[in-house]
Every structure is written in C-alpha cells, then in structure tokens.
Design a protein around this motif. Structure first.
Motif, PDB file in Angstrom:
ATOM      1  N   ASP A  22       0.842  -1.198   0.000  1.00 28.11           N
ATOM      2  CA  ASP A  22       0.000   0.000   0.000  1.00 28.11           C
ATOM      3  C   ASP A  22       0.880   1.252   0.000  1.00 28.11           C
ATOM      4  OD1 ASP A  22      -1.809   2.030   0.449  1.00 28.11           O
ATOM      5  OD2 ASP A  22      -2.282   1.439   2.503  1.00 28.11           O
ATOM      6  N   LEU A  24       4.665   3.271   0.309  1.00 35.65           N
ATOM      7  CA  LEU A  24       6.061   3.145  -0.093  1.00 35.65           C
ATOM      8  C   LEU A  24       6.716   4.496   0.145  1.00 35.65           C
ATOM      9  CD1 LEU A  24       6.557   0.953  -3.019  1.00 35.65           C
ATOM     10  CD2 LEU A  24       8.027   2.935  -2.961  1.00 35.65           C
ATOM     11  N   MET A  50       8.214   1.616 -11.133  1.00 33.76           N
ATOM     12  CA  MET A  50       6.910   1.139 -10.703  1.00 33.76           C
ATOM     13  C   MET A  50       5.999   1.113 -11.915  1.00 33.76           C
ATOM     14  SD  MET A  50       6.354   2.993  -7.125  1.00 33.76           S
ATOM     15  CE  MET A  50       4.908   1.966  -7.123  1.00 33.76           C
ATOM     16  N   LEU A  52       2.060   0.704 -12.233  1.00 34.67           N
ATOM     17  CA  LEU A  52       0.852   0.571 -11.411  1.00 34.67           C
ATOM     18  C   LEU A  52      -0.212  -0.278 -12.080  1.00 34.67           C
ATOM     19  CD1 LEU A  52       0.663   4.179  -9.945  1.00 34.67           C
ATOM     20  CD2 LEU A  52       1.714   2.142  -8.980  1.00 34.67           C
TER      21      LEU A  52
ATOM     22  N   GLU B   3      -4.291   3.074 -11.651  1.00 29.86           N
ATOM     23  CA  GLU B   3      -3.354   4.180 -11.764  1.00 29.86           C
ATOM     24  C   GLU B   3      -3.555   5.131 -10.581  1.00 29.86           C
ATOM     25  OE1 GLU B   3      -5.801   3.443 -13.755  1.00 29.86           O
ATOM     26  OE2 GLU B   3      -7.127   5.189 -13.864  1.00 29.86           O
ATOM     27  N   ASP B  22       0.692   5.652 -14.695  1.00 29.61           N
ATOM     28  CA  ASP B  22       0.925   4.211 -14.796  1.00 29.61           C
ATOM     29  C   ASP B  22       2.361   3.876 -14.382  1.00 29.61           C
ATOM     30  OD1 ASP B  22       1.186   1.557 -15.501  1.00 29.61           O
ATOM     31  OD2 ASP B  22       1.085   1.908 -17.655  1.00 29.61           O
ATOM     32  N   ILE B  23       3.328   4.511 -15.063  1.00 30.07           N
ATOM     33  CA  ILE B  23       4.741   4.169 -14.860  1.00 30.07           C
ATOM     34  C   ILE B  23       5.477   5.321 -14.186  1.00 30.07           C
ATOM     35  CG2 ILE B  23       6.921   3.646 -16.058  1.00 30.07           C
ATOM     36  CD1 ILE B  23       5.175   2.207 -18.168  1.00 30.07           C
ATOM     37  N   LEU B  24       6.378   4.964 -13.309  1.00 30.95           N
ATOM     38  CA  LEU B  24       7.124   5.937 -12.529  1.00 30.95           C
ATOM     39  C   LEU B  24       8.550   5.418 -12.400  1.00 30.95           C
ATOM     40  CD1 LEU B  24       5.144   7.528  -9.859  1.00 30.95           C
ATOM     41  CD2 LEU B  24       7.483   7.061  -9.262  1.00 30.95           C
ATOM     42  N   ILE B  47      10.637  11.024  -5.239  1.00 31.67           N
ATOM     43  CA  ILE B  47       9.423  10.492  -4.636  1.00 31.67           C
ATOM     44  C   ILE B  47       9.502  10.679  -3.122  1.00 31.67           C
ATOM     45  CG2 ILE B  47       8.055   8.416  -4.228  1.00 31.67           C
ATOM     46  CD1 ILE B  47       9.293   7.308  -6.857  1.00 31.67           C
ATOM     47  N   LYS B  48       8.488  11.284  -2.565  1.00 31.32           N
ATOM     48  CA  LYS B  48       8.438  11.429  -1.104  1.00 31.32           C
ATOM     49  C   LYS B  48       7.637  10.282  -0.489  1.00 31.32           C
ATOM     50  CE  LYS B  48       7.164  14.775   2.511  1.00 31.32           C
ATOM     51  NZ  LYS B  48       8.470  14.878   3.165  1.00 31.32           N
ATOM     52  N   GLU B  49       6.487  10.010  -1.065  1.00 29.73           N
ATOM     53  CA  GLU B  49       5.661   8.912  -0.561  1.00 29.73           C
ATOM     54  C   GLU B  49       4.650   8.497  -1.613  1.00 29.73           C
ATOM     55  OE1 GLU B  49       4.395   8.414   3.675  1.00 29.73           O
ATOM     56  OE2 GLU B  49       2.388   8.784   2.879  1.00 29.73           O
ATOM     57  N   MET B  50       4.316   7.221  -1.625  1.00 29.81           N
ATOM     58  CA  MET B  50       3.236   6.728  -2.461  1.00 29.81           C
ATOM     59  C   MET B  50       2.236   6.013  -1.580  1.00 29.81           C
ATOM     60  SD  MET B  50       5.160   5.423  -5.800  1.00 29.81           S
ATOM     61  CE  MET B  50       3.489   5.192  -6.346  1.00 29.81           C
ATOM     62  N   ASN B  51       0.984   6.211  -1.858  1.00 30.02           N
ATOM     63  CA  ASN B  51      -0.082   5.506  -1.166  1.00 30.02           C
ATOM     64  C   ASN B  51      -0.986   4.909  -2.240  1.00 30.02           C
ATOM     65  OD1 ASN B  51      -2.595   4.925   0.135  1.00 30.02           O
ATOM     66  ND2 ASN B  51      -1.760   5.973   1.913  1.00 30.02           N
ATOM     67  N   LEU B  52      -0.806   3.630  -2.496  1.00 31.34           N
ATOM     68  CA  LEU B  52      -1.478   3.011  -3.648  1.00 31.34           C
ATOM     69  C   LEU B  52      -2.972   2.848  -3.424  1.00 31.34           C
ATOM     70  CD1 LEU B  52       1.241   0.419  -4.656  1.00 31.34           C
ATOM     71  CD2 LEU B  52       0.860   2.723  -5.520  1.00 31.34           C
ATOM     72  N   VAL B  53      -3.372   2.527  -2.196  1.00 32.61           N
ATOM     73  CA  VAL B  53      -4.797   2.338  -1.934  1.00 32.61           C
ATOM     74  C   VAL B  53      -5.538   3.669  -2.126  1.00 32.61           C
ATOM     75  CG1 VAL B  53      -6.506   1.712  -0.179  1.00 32.61           C
ATOM     76  CG2 VAL B  53      -4.442   0.319  -0.474  1.00 32.61           C
ATOM     77  N   HIS B  55      -4.406   5.933  -4.147  1.00 34.78           N
ATOM     78  CA  HIS B  55      -4.080   6.357  -5.520  1.00 34.78           C
ATOM     79  C   HIS B  55      -3.299   7.671  -5.539  1.00 34.78           C
ATOM     80  CE1 HIS B  55      -7.109   3.551  -7.460  1.00 34.78           C
ATOM     81  NE2 HIS B  55      -7.404   3.499  -6.185  1.00 34.78           N
TER      82      HIS B  55
END
Lengths: 62, 62
Positions: A22, A24, A50, A52, B3, B22-24, B47-53, B55
C-alpha cells in the motif's frame, strides 16, 4: 484493490519481497514499504521502476 | 484501473501534476512519469511517498 507486489532485483532475478503493498516511502538508502494488512519492512536499496497498471514495484540495490 | 494521481509538494501545497499515472521511474534528480494514455513527463525532484490504496503519489523538490 490497487495495491502492488514489490520485487527486489538480484542480478537478473526478481525476488518477491512483499505482496499487497500500500505505502512506499524512500528514505536514506532504504525504502519503507507497508502492506494493506499493516505489515512493514525496510529494504536496503532504491525504487527502480513502478508499473501501477501491472501492479509491480521493482526495487534495486545497485 | 489502478493508476494514481501524482502531486508535487510546494511548501504546504500539493499541486496535481499528472492524473492516471501508470509508470514511474526515478532518475538522477528527476522522476519520469507516464500516464495510461502514454503521456510523459520528467519532473525535477524525488518520490516522497506513495499511497497506492489512496491512488496518490507525492513528489518533492526538497
């Protein structure tokens, strides 16, 4: 759900290190990853790429 | 679709810089981002932070 699987590149192999990622957060020389269940891990290395839509996170220690 | 939207942290504001990412791919002092339509952008920063849930991808120039 839109979580992804995290893989660590080792040579030309990709080792699955965490499913359902979730959160990162890159830190000094490490990447903090957290899965949707709250499981946490710090991995030495950095984000290489990444994707996604494919639910893939690739880390590397290069 | 899974995405995410990419935001750039500016002070205490978060500016939306790309939707449907999509891509990073982090590169030297830059981050390459590509959306699901093939649109591409290089953003100075990291990138500081990603939160996939949620988005959300948060980039910073700190």
């Amino acid at each position: 759900m839109c979580e992804a699987n995290a893989y660590l590149l080792k040579g030309d192999q990709q080792e699955l290190i965490m499913e359902s990622v979730d959160i990162l957060r890159p830190e000094e020389g490490k990447v903090y990853i957290q899965d949707i269940f709250g499981g946490q891990r710090w991995v030495e290395g950095r984000i290489k790429e990444m994707n996604l839509v494919q639910h893939r996170i690739l880390l590397t220690q290069d």
